[in-house]
Design a protein around this motif. Structure first.
Motif, PDB file in Angstrom:
ATOM      1  N   ASN A  67      -7.411  -8.008   7.824  1.00 35.65           N
ATOM      2  CA  ASN A  67      -8.026  -8.148   9.137  1.00 35.65           C
ATOM      3  C   ASN A  67      -7.457  -7.076  10.079  1.00 35.65           C
ATOM      4  O   ASN A  67      -6.254  -7.017  10.270  1.00 35.65           O
ATOM      5  CB  ASN A  67      -7.688  -9.550   9.659  1.00 35.65           C
ATOM      6  N   PRO A  68      -8.319  -6.212  10.637  1.00 39.72           N
ATOM      7  CA  PRO A  68      -7.805  -5.152  11.504  1.00 39.72           C
ATOM      8  C   PRO A  68      -6.912  -5.690  12.627  1.00 39.72           C
ATOM      9  O   PRO A  68      -5.969  -5.026  13.050  1.00 39.72           O
ATOM     10  CB  PRO A  68      -9.060  -4.513  12.080  1.00 39.72           C
ATOM     11  N   PHE A  88      -7.290  -3.060  -0.022  1.00 39.31           N
ATOM     12  CA  PHE A  88      -6.555  -3.252   1.226  1.00 39.31           C
ATOM     13  C   PHE A  88      -7.533  -3.284   2.400  1.00 39.31           C
ATOM     14  O   PHE A  88      -7.476  -4.160   3.256  1.00 39.31           O
ATOM     15  CB  PHE A  88      -5.544  -2.111   1.393  1.00 39.31           C
ATOM     16  N   VAL A  89      -8.460  -2.322   2.390  1.00 36.72           N
ATOM     17  CA  VAL A  89      -9.437  -2.237   3.473  1.00 36.72           C
ATOM     18  C   VAL A  89     -10.252  -3.528   3.566  1.00 36.72           C
ATOM     19  O   VAL A  89     -10.485  -4.057   4.645  1.00 36.72           O
ATOM     20  CB  VAL A  89     -10.376  -1.028   3.249  1.00 36.72           C
ATOM     21  N   LEU A 130       0.832  -1.202   0.000  1.00 34.27           N
ATOM     22  CA  LEU A 130       0.000   0.000   0.000  1.00 34.27           C
ATOM     23  C   LEU A 130       0.866   1.252   0.000  1.00 34.27           C
ATOM     24  O   LEU A 130       0.628   2.195  -0.752  1.00 34.27           O
ATOM     25  CB  LEU A 130      -0.910  -0.004   1.226  1.00 34.27           C
ATOM     26  N   LEU A 131       1.902   1.223   0.846  1.00 34.57           N
ATOM     27  CA  LEU A 131       2.767   2.404   0.925  1.00 34.57           C
ATOM     28  C   LEU A 131       3.508   2.624  -0.390  1.00 34.57           C
ATOM     29  O   LEU A 131       3.528   3.732  -0.924  1.00 34.57           O
ATOM     30  CB  LEU A 131       3.759   2.246   2.091  1.00 34.57           C
ATOM     31  N   MET A 157       1.533   8.747  -6.153  1.00 37.42           N
ATOM     32  CA  MET A 157       1.604  10.124  -5.694  1.00 37.42           C
ATOM     33  C   MET A 157       2.668  10.901  -6.444  1.00 37.42           C
ATOM     34  O   MET A 157       2.487  12.051  -6.792  1.00 37.42           O
ATOM     35  CB  MET A 157       1.942  10.090  -4.201  1.00 37.42           C
ATOM     36  N   PHE A 201      -3.359  -5.711  11.739  1.00 36.63           N
ATOM     37  CA  PHE A 201      -2.790  -4.438  11.355  1.00 36.63           C
ATOM     38  C   PHE A 201      -1.615  -4.033  12.246  1.00 36.63           C
ATOM     39  O   PHE A 201      -0.544  -3.665  11.762  1.00 36.63           O
ATOM     40  CB  PHE A 201      -3.910  -3.398  11.445  1.00 36.63           C
ATOM     41  N   LYS A 234      -5.499   9.901 -11.301  1.00 42.12           N
ATOM     42  CA  LYS A 234      -4.680   9.723 -10.112  1.00 42.12           C
ATOM     43  C   LYS A 234      -5.506   9.113  -8.976  1.00 42.12           C
ATOM     44  O   LYS A 234      -5.041   8.255  -8.232  1.00 42.12           O
ATOM     45  CB  LYS A 234      -4.140  11.087  -9.673  1.00 42.12           C
ATOM     46  N   TYR A 235      -6.750   9.554  -8.859  1.00 41.37           N
ATOM     47  CA  TYR A 235      -7.634   8.931  -7.878  1.00 41.37           C
ATOM     48  C   TYR A 235      -7.829   7.459  -8.200  1.00 41.37           C
ATOM     49  O   TYR A 235      -7.756   6.604  -7.332  1.00 41.37           O
ATOM     50  CB  TYR A 235      -9.011   9.600  -7.904  1.00 41.37           C
ATOM     51  N   VAL A 238      -1.895   1.749  18.051  1.00 38.49           N
ATOM     52  CA  VAL A 238      -2.806   1.578  16.919  1.00 38.49           C
ATOM     53  C   VAL A 238      -3.822   0.477  17.231  1.00 38.49           C
ATOM     54  O   VAL A 238      -5.028   0.635  17.008  1.00 38.49           O
ATOM     55  CB  VAL A 238      -2.020   1.241  15.636  1.00 38.49           C
ATOM     56  N   ILE A 278      -7.267   4.709  -5.370  1.00 44.30           N
ATOM     57  CA  ILE A 278      -8.433   4.309  -4.581  1.00 44.30           C
ATOM     58  C   ILE A 278      -8.757   2.824  -4.661  1.00 44.30           C
ATOM     59  O   ILE A 278      -8.967   2.194  -3.624  1.00 44.30           O
ATOM     60  CB  ILE A 278      -9.644   5.190  -4.939  1.00 44.30           C
ATOM     61  N   TYR A 321       2.753  11.938 -12.499  1.00 45.44           N
ATOM     62  CA  TYR A 321       1.558  12.387 -13.198  1.00 45.44           C
ATOM     63  C   TYR A 321       1.600  11.834 -14.611  1.00 45.44           C
ATOM     64  O   TYR A 321       0.910  12.298 -15.502  1.00 45.44           O
ATOM     65  CB  TYR A 321       1.479  13.927 -13.219  1.00 45.44           C
ATOM     66  N   VAL A 323      -6.526   1.013  -2.276  1.00 44.54           N
ATOM     67  CA  VAL A 323      -6.837   1.248  -0.861  1.00 44.54           C
ATOM     68  C   VAL A 323      -8.081   0.468  -0.465  1.00 44.54           C
ATOM     69  O   VAL A 323      -8.122  -0.195   0.574  1.00 44.54           O
ATOM     70  CB  VAL A 323      -7.027   2.753  -0.578  1.00 44.54           C
ATOM     71  N   LEU A 324      -9.098   0.529  -1.330  1.00 43.27           N
ATOM     72  CA  LEU A 324     -10.335  -0.203  -1.031  1.00 43.27           C
ATOM     73  C   LEU A 324     -10.052  -1.684  -0.882  1.00 43.27           C
ATOM     74  O   LEU A 324     -10.549  -2.338   0.038  1.00 43.27           O
ATOM     75  CB  LEU A 324     -11.352  -0.001  -2.161  1.00 43.27           C
TER      76      LEU A 324
END
Lengths: 183, 570, 276
Positions: free
Chosen positions: C138-139, C133-134, C26-27, C34, C142, C122-123, C159, C127, C37, C130-131
């Protein structure tokens, strides 16, 4: 970095959870996108003032990250970092205050509020827009306007909410002195 | 390895911020395999003793220790908090705070993680403990998905994981319903038999702890140990009432009947209680003399609920199913049942905090559902369990006046009404104090006062006395009774069987979102089926009646209540 | 709580990756998206991100709620960028090609439209990832993952604590707010800004003060169970890296590398089709 005490760790965790709950469920949207009337900054200012800059920075970072994360709109790092910067600065400018010992008089209220105003200005008018431009190449006038609006609203929110919470908390700390019954 | 696990020698302690010592000349020894109950009223120093045993003093709370505290044979000052944690496992009162893991398995593993146990070994150990405590099915559950009893088992499991020599339970019965509390006491007993460790229970609910055998009861009062002896001997003395600790109800009944409590009777355990024929006769005579003396009158209905249903939107859980009940003017009613049975949901729907799916709510015969939450509050006030969750002002006066000010009442009228409410609540002389200077019981009074100021005809109180010792309990309840006598109808949501017996005219019993009984408390607490379904506990009076051969157990309980109300309050 | 972050428990290759891997990816992915462009790379990331959904066995319906939020946010932002800076594309790409025969400050230019296309892209490059990943992490895992990638275990546990107590605090907030509404506190839009803030404080003060008590009790509970005893700690929920984990991290690292390399090749962060 000094080893964080267990209490500070817990304060970061609970602070972040509070930040999240307030930011996610209590936010009142303002006309400018990315900008809410965010009472969570009142809370963050309080956490930073009581537990110091590291706690403030991390509670802001984690709490804000979770807010973005739960909306699923991608993590808006520039603003997440700005929240952390606010928490950190707030902890630094209030390091002389002794709210946790029950002291929060008029002079302290002034220090707290000047401090929070400066911290918000730095976070939202400097850090957030600059990062937006660097990371996302957004037009400068847009992000600065968003930053200024955000800063103003956050300063007002923190002035009311943050101050009231600090006053209430400082009064709960027992102080020596006798109370007399009145007729 | 020494046999003596806790040894306090001429111990005194004074917190740094306090003017007077909290503990004086404490001598206390606890050996492996012993089970000791420490009892006493709030502020007697029993929590301080707990903190000295588990090492929070001197490591988290600062203060001055005199004398010696040896845990596991060594002075605590020479050890670290972590060393002590390997000898003493503490189960805190607040099971929400104790449960730090995100799921059951993680919480059971918490101490093992901190000790750097390799993951594979850790998983085995967690499985082992889950098996002992019957938690295997819920290992992946979050705390919010557990029942109160399961949560407590997790707390126990979390300290069991690290093989301690002493289990320290701080008020294990707070926040549990009666049946779960009974199971908790049984669990502690089994735990001790299985591990052979020492057990210290800190609790003021003596009767409930004595459900299983304990070796000694240490009674504390005002920072000193008043008595340290076998429960039978303690119960046959007058020390308990002198210290403001409640004795078992069946002993109170025996005393009313004129029976003298002797050590040889085994007063600590109802099943083992031995009475002579003459004493049994005394009890029967007492019953016959006081039978049927309570008078009843019916008053007009204040709140009427018809076919009320409610479903939680998010979880689709049906919390209330077709409820019909009415509450009459001037009544004092108890609402009882397990957690999640619908008691709190019921009061929230009445107060307009949740919106019903179907059904009618009538107040004095008029439709109540069309009123807003704020408007309903002027008729039905709701008092939350924890006063700290309701207090948002610094000064008492402002807190009480808040509801009026927010309604735009002119300041002069605010003053008159606020002062009147303060007067009723006995807070008038303290009106300009900061709330932080008050005790828990006084804060409770402030929150009741801040609701009372809106002049509601009815009040709903959630667990009005939770976590309070006998003295505070009596004060709060007598205060509520005095409000009741002023004509305010009172509805109390409670787990406390004593409260119900002593103060409620009637009990409404919830189970699975339905009302399964609505009758006098004596009848509810002697009805085995209702008791079972609603996780209540049969009152010990009923068993006493059986033991003495009283002809009608239910009526025996009723006559005890009537006698007590007539005599204690005269 | 279980669905606070919309974790969907399923069996899939993506679910099987360790939390730490997904966090690293993710990072890396976020930084790749990021920093560039470049239209081509953004397109690749967007397509790749969306293509991963079936692999993770996550359908559009699972994320529709979050997607909706994002779209509203995206439309607003796009409109705003145009209103504030209709010439931004011209500044970025250095040319000005008016379209449809209009001219003037607000006239559409090919450069502006291309810039805004990239902005939207870019979105779409970040996105979906990220979705995903979410939905697939499992939280519980994390915090262990954070510790795995080098964050100190104390901070990682902060956290975990936040995740643990969010539902409790949310419930408490709800209860306090209801009780204060009964006393007459109103948060509605009728009140003035400071009025609303004062009302909010009436709810916040009890919430925060009881949280301060909570902090005290929890830190005692943790210390009594030896938290902070050692320099390290083990994690019940930690998972071992396997070959697919290394592979995924490598791919994401390459994407980030590509992103940086493209900036170097293009001479700027933009891919410029307007200048030969």
């Amino acid at each position: 970095m000094k080893k964080l005490s267990v209490k500070t760790i817990v304060a970061i965790g609970i602070g972040a959870a509070l930040f999240f709950v307030l930011g996610r469920f209590v936010a009142i949207p303002s006309p400018v996108p990315n900008t809410n009337i965010s009472i969570q900054y009142g809370l963050l200012a309080f956490v930073a003032a009581v537990f110091g800059p590291i706690a403030g920075a991390l509670a802001g970072l984690i709490g804000h990250f979770f807010i973005d994360f739960s909306y699923g709109w991608g993590v808006w790092w520039s603003w997440v970092i700005a929240s952390a910067v606010f928490g950190c600065l707030m902890g630094v400018v209030t390091s002389k205050l002794k709210i946790e010992e029950g002291q929060f008089g008029t002079k302290d209220i002034i220090t707290f509020n000047i401090g929070q105003a400066i911290s918000h200005v730095v976070a939202w008018i400097v850090v957030a827009p600059v990062l937006d431009i660097l990371m996302y190449q957004e037009p400068a006038n847009k992000v600065f306007l968003q930053g200024v609006t955000g800063a103003i609203i956050n300063i007002i929110a923190t002035a009311v909410v943050g101050t009231l919470v600090c006053v209430a908390y400082s009064r709960t700390i027992p102080k020596k002195g006798s109370l007399e019954e009145e007729n | 390895m020494t046999d003596v696990i806790v040894e306090f020698n001429d111990l005194g302690f004074q917190y740094r911020a306090q003017a007077k010592p909290t503990l004086y000349t404490i001598h206390l020894t606890v050996r492996r395999g012993e089970k000791v109950l420490i009892a006493g009223p709030s502020g007697c120093g029993k929590s301080t003793v707990a903190n000295l045993i588990n090492g929070l003093i001197p490591f988290s709370y600062k203060g001055e220790i005199t004398g010696s505290v040896r845990i596991g044979g060594r002075e605590t000052g020479e050890q670290s908090l972590f060393d002590i944690s390997h000898t003493v496992g503490t189960v805190l009162q607040d099971s929400d705070a104790q449960f730090v893991g995100m799921t059951v398995a993680e919480d059971l593993a918490f101490a093992l993680e901190n000790d750097c146990m390799p993951q594979k070994e850790m998983k085995g150990r967690v499985r082992e403990i889950a098996k002992i405590l019957d938690l295997e099915e819920v290992l992946r559950h979050a705390p919010s998905e557990l029942s109160g009893g399961q949560r407590q088992r997790v707390s126990v499991g979390g300290v069991m994981a690290s093989d301690v020599d002493l289990f320290l339970f701080d008020e294990p019965l707070a926040n549990l319903d009666p049946k779960t509390g009974k199971q908790a006491i049984e669990l502690i007993d089994e735990l001790q038999k299985r591990t052979g460790a020492a057990v210290i229970i800190i609790e003021h609910r003596l009767e409930d702890v004595l459900h299983r055998y304990v070796d000694r009861v240490v009674l504390m009062n005002e920072g000193r140990i008043v008595s340290d002896t076998a429960p039978d001997r303690l119960l046959s003395s007058a020390l308990l009432s002198e210290c403001g600790v409640r004795e078992p109800l069946y002993l109170t009944a025996l005393k009313y009947a004129g029976v003298k409590i002797r050590e040889e009777m085994h007063p600590a355990s109802l099943p083992e209680l031995s009475l002579t024929e003459g004493e049994k006769e005394q009890v029967r005579r007492f019953f016959l003399e006081n039978r049927g003396k309570g008078e009843k009158e019916t008053r007009p209905e204040l709140l009427t609920v018809k076919n009320l249903s409610f479903t939680y939107e998010k979880s689709h859980r049906k919390a209330l199913r077709d409820l019909s009940v009415s509450i009459r003017e001037g009544e004092m009613v108890a609402v009882v049942g397990t957690n999640g049975a619908g008691k709190s949901t019921f009061s929230k729907v009445i107060c307009g905090m949740e919106k019903e799916d179907a059904g009618e709510i009538l107040f004095r015969g008029r439709d109540f559902t069309s009123l807003s939450i704020k408007e309903r509050a002027e008729h039905v006030g709701y008092v939350m369990q924890n006063p700290n969750q309701m207090i948002s002002k610094v000064m008492i006066y402002d807190e009480v006046a808040m509801g009026l000010r927010l309604r735009g009442v002119p300041e002069e009228e605010v003053r008159v009404r606020t002062e009147k409410a303060l007067e009723i609540c006995g807070l008038y002389r303290m009106r300009n104090w900061p709330i932080s200077a008050l005790s828990y019981g006084q804060k409770k009074r402030v929150t009741i006062c801040s609701i009372l100021v809106l002049e509601p005809e009815m009040m709903i109180l959630d667990e009005p006395t939770a976590g309070q010792d006998y003295r505070n309990y009596t004060r709060i309840m007598e205060f509520l009774r005095s409000l009741n006598q002023r004509g305010i109808t009172i509805v109390m949501i409670t787990h406390d069987m004593h409260l119900m017996l002593e103060y409620a005219d009637r009990a409404i019993v919830f189970s699975g979102g339905r009302i399964i009984a609505d009758k006098s408390c004596a009848r509810v607490l002697t009805d085995r089926d209702v008791v079972e379904r609603a996780s209540l506990k049969e009152t010990s009076l009923y068993h006493l009646a059986e033991l003495c051969g009283a002809p009608d157990g239910t009526e025996f309980v009723q006559s005890f209540i009537d006698y007590e109300r007539a005599h204690e309050r005269a | 709580m279980i669905n606070l972050f919309n974790y969907i428990e399923k069996e899939s290759p993506i679910h099987r990756l360790t939390g730490a891997t997904k966090l690293v990816c993710l990072l890396l992915w976020s930084f790749a998206a990021m920093s560039t462009y470049d239209t081509r790379l953004l397109l690749l990331l967007a397509v790749l991100g969306i293509a991963l959904f079936p692999v993770g066995r996550i359908g559009v319906r699972d994320v529709s709620f979050m997607l909706w939020f994002t779209l509203v946010f995206l439309v607003l932002n796009t409109v705003l960028v145009y209103l504030f800076s209709p010439q931004h594309g011209t500044q970025v790409y250095g040319t000005c090609t008016y379209l449809f025969g209009f001219s003037g400050h607000f006239a559409p230019t090919a450069e502006q439209l291309f810039f805004q296309f990239n902005y939207i892209l870019k979105y779409f490059a970040t996105i979906p990832f990220v979705l995903l990943f979410v939905c697939t992490t499992n939280p519980s895992e994390f915090a262990a993952s954070l510790s795995r990638i080098g964050v100190s275990y104390r901070v990682s546990y902060a956290v975990a604590l936040a995740l643990r107590y969010i539902p409790d605090i949310q419930k408490q907030y709800h209860e306090i707010s209801q009780a204060s509404q009964a006393r007459g506190v109103e948060l509605s839009k009728k009140a003035s800004l400071t009025g609303r803030l004062k009302a909010a404080s009436a709810i916040l003060i009890p919430l925060i003060l009881s949280s301060m008590d909570r902090i005290e009790v929890i830190s005692n509970a943790m210390e009594l169970r030896c938290f902070g005893k050692n320099k390290k700690r083990t994690w019940y929920m930690a998972q071992r890296f396997r070959a697919p984990d290394y592979l995924c991290m490598l791919v994401c690292l390459l994407l980030l590398g590509a992103s940086i390399a493209l900036t170097y090749v293009n001479g700027s962060r933009f891919y410029n089709p307007f200048q030969p």
